[in-house]
Design a protein around this motif. Structure first.
Motif, PDB file in Angstrom:
ATOM      1  N   SER A  57       2.177  19.748   8.443  1.00 32.91           N
ATOM      2  CA  SER A  57       2.819  19.162   7.268  1.00 32.91           C
ATOM      3  C   SER A  57       2.048  17.944   6.764  1.00 32.91           C
ATOM      4  N   ALA A  58       1.575  17.095   7.687  1.00 28.80           N
ATOM      5  CA  ALA A  58       0.815  15.916   7.278  1.00 28.80           C
ATOM      6  C   ALA A  58      -0.502  16.305   6.627  1.00 28.80           C
ATOM      7  N   THR A  59      -1.145  17.346   7.153  1.00 28.51           N
ATOM      8  CA  THR A  59      -2.405  17.822   6.570  1.00 28.51           C
ATOM      9  C   THR A  59      -2.186  18.337   5.155  1.00 28.51           C
ATOM     10  N   ALA A  60      -1.118  19.099   4.943  1.00 34.84           N
ATOM     11  CA  ALA A  60      -0.826  19.637   3.615  1.00 34.84           C
ATOM     12  C   ALA A  60      -0.567  18.523   2.613  1.00 34.84           C
ATOM     13  N   ILE A  61       0.238  17.526   2.998  1.00 35.71           N
ATOM     14  CA  ILE A  61       0.561  16.432   2.087  1.00 35.71           C
ATOM     15  C   ILE A  61      -0.689  15.622   1.746  1.00 35.71           C
ATOM     16  N   ALA A  62      -1.500  15.301   2.740  1.00 37.56           N
ATOM     17  CA  ALA A  62      -2.719  14.531   2.485  1.00 37.56           C
ATOM     18  C   ALA A  62      -3.660  15.287   1.554  1.00 37.56           C
TER      19      ALA A  62
END
Length: 267
Positions: A57-62
Motif C-alpha cells: 500500500s505504501a509503495t502504491a501511494i508513493a
C-alpha cells in the motif's frame, strides 16, 4: 477558482497491531499549479491475507503521488490517472522481485481521486471506494472488484445476499499479482457543496451509506468528520484497518473543452 478542504484519518482497529492501509495527497502550492495539475487524493489497502501488505500500500501511494507531481502540465486527468495506477501496479509487482521478498505474495487495492477546474476523475482497482455525497444523498462512484459483486451484476445473488456473504472480501482485481491490471476510471462534474469520500473496506464494510452521509453532512472540520467516520466503523466492528479521506468542494472553476484544451466559462 477550484477550492477544496479535506481531512483524513486512519486506525489499525481492535484486532491488528499493524496498519496495512495507506493514504496520500498532492496539494497544489500556487494558482498556476492548481490549473496545471490540480489536487490528488489516494487510499490503498494492503491485502491482509498477504505478507507485506503495508509495503504494497505504501509503495502504491508513493508511486501515484510522485507521478502526479511530475506529470506534464495540463495532462488530461482521465488519461493520467489510469496510467499512474498501472505504474503503481508495476512498482508493487517489482517489490516481489527483490531478494528479501522473492516469491512472497504482495498486493493492495487503490483508489485515486483527482480534481481540477470543475471535474473529478476517479480511478480504482479493488474494493477501496469513492462516494460522492450531494444534497445529503450518497452516490457510488466506484464498483467493487469482488467476486460477489460480479455475481450480483450477473443476477446470481441479491445485494442483500452479497452484503452477508462469506466470500464478499474475495477480490478479482488488485495491484501486484499481475504485470498488467484493468483499471476502472470515471469522470464527473462537481459542484460547490459536493463531498467526496475515499475509504478502505474497513469503513464501508461496517457502515451503511446513510450513516456515512449523516456524518459527512455535518458542519464540522474535515479532519473531525474523517475521525468520526473511522471511529464509528471501528466501534461497530474493529476487525480491520480503517481509513477515510473526506474532500469537500467549496468552489469550482467552470470550463469547457475544445480539442483537449480548457476554455473558461462565465461564472
Amino acid at each position: 477558482m477550484l477550492d477544496v478542504i479535506f481531512g483524513q484519518a486512519t486506525d489499525p482497529g481492535k484486532v491488528r497491531t499493524n496498519n496495512e492501509d495507506a493514504m496520500g495527497s498532492f496539494v497544489p502550492v500556487s494558482r498556476q499549479q492548481l490549473r496545471s495539475h490540480g489536487y490528488l487524493f489516494a487510499v490503498a489497502d494492503g491485502l491482509g491475507g498477504y505478507e507485506f501488505g503495508e509495503v504494497a500500500s505504501a509503495t502504491a501511494i508513493a508511486t501515484v503521488t510522485e507521478g502526479f507531481a511530475k506529470a506534464q502540465e495540463g495532462t488530461l486527468l482521465v488519461s493520467l490517472l489510469p496510467r499512474l495506477v498501472q505504474h503503481a501496479n508495476s512498482a508493487v509487482h517489482d517489490v516481489t522481485l527483490t531478494p528479501d521478498r522473492r516469491g512472497k505474495k504482495i498486493a493492495t487495492t487503490l483508489v485515486l481521486c483527482a480534481l481540477r477546474y470543475d471535474q473529478a476523475v476517479v480511478s480504482h482497482v479493488g474494493d477501496s471506494r469513492c462516494y460522492l455525497i450531494r444534497d445529503g444523498m450518497v452516490h457510488f462512484v466506484t464498483q467493487d472488484h469482488t467476486w460477489v459483486n460480479e455475481q450480483r451484476k450477473l443476477g446470481l445473488i441479491t445485494a442483500k445476499e452479497m452484503a452477508v456473504s462469506e466470500s464478499r472480501h474475495i477480490l478479482i482485481r488488485s495491484l501486484g499479482p499481475e504485470l498488467f491490471i484493468p483499471v476502472d476510471t470515471t469522470a464527473l462534474s462537481v459542484m460547490a457543496g459536493d463531498t467526496l469520500v475515499l475509504c478502505s473496506d474497513g469503513l464501508h464494510g461496517r457502515m451503511e451509506e446513510g450513516a456515512i452521509a449523516s456524518i459527512v453532512c455535518q458542519t464540522k472540520d474535515m479532519d473531525e468528520i474523517a475521525r468520526e467516520l473511522v471511529a464509528t466503523a471501528v466501534e461497530s466492528d474493529g476487525s480491520d484497518n480503517t481509513t477515510a479521506m473526506v474532500i469537500r468542494v467549496c468552489s469550482v472553476e467552470k470550463v469547457g473543452m475544445y480539442r483537449g484544451r480548457p476554455y473558461f466559462l462565465p461564472s
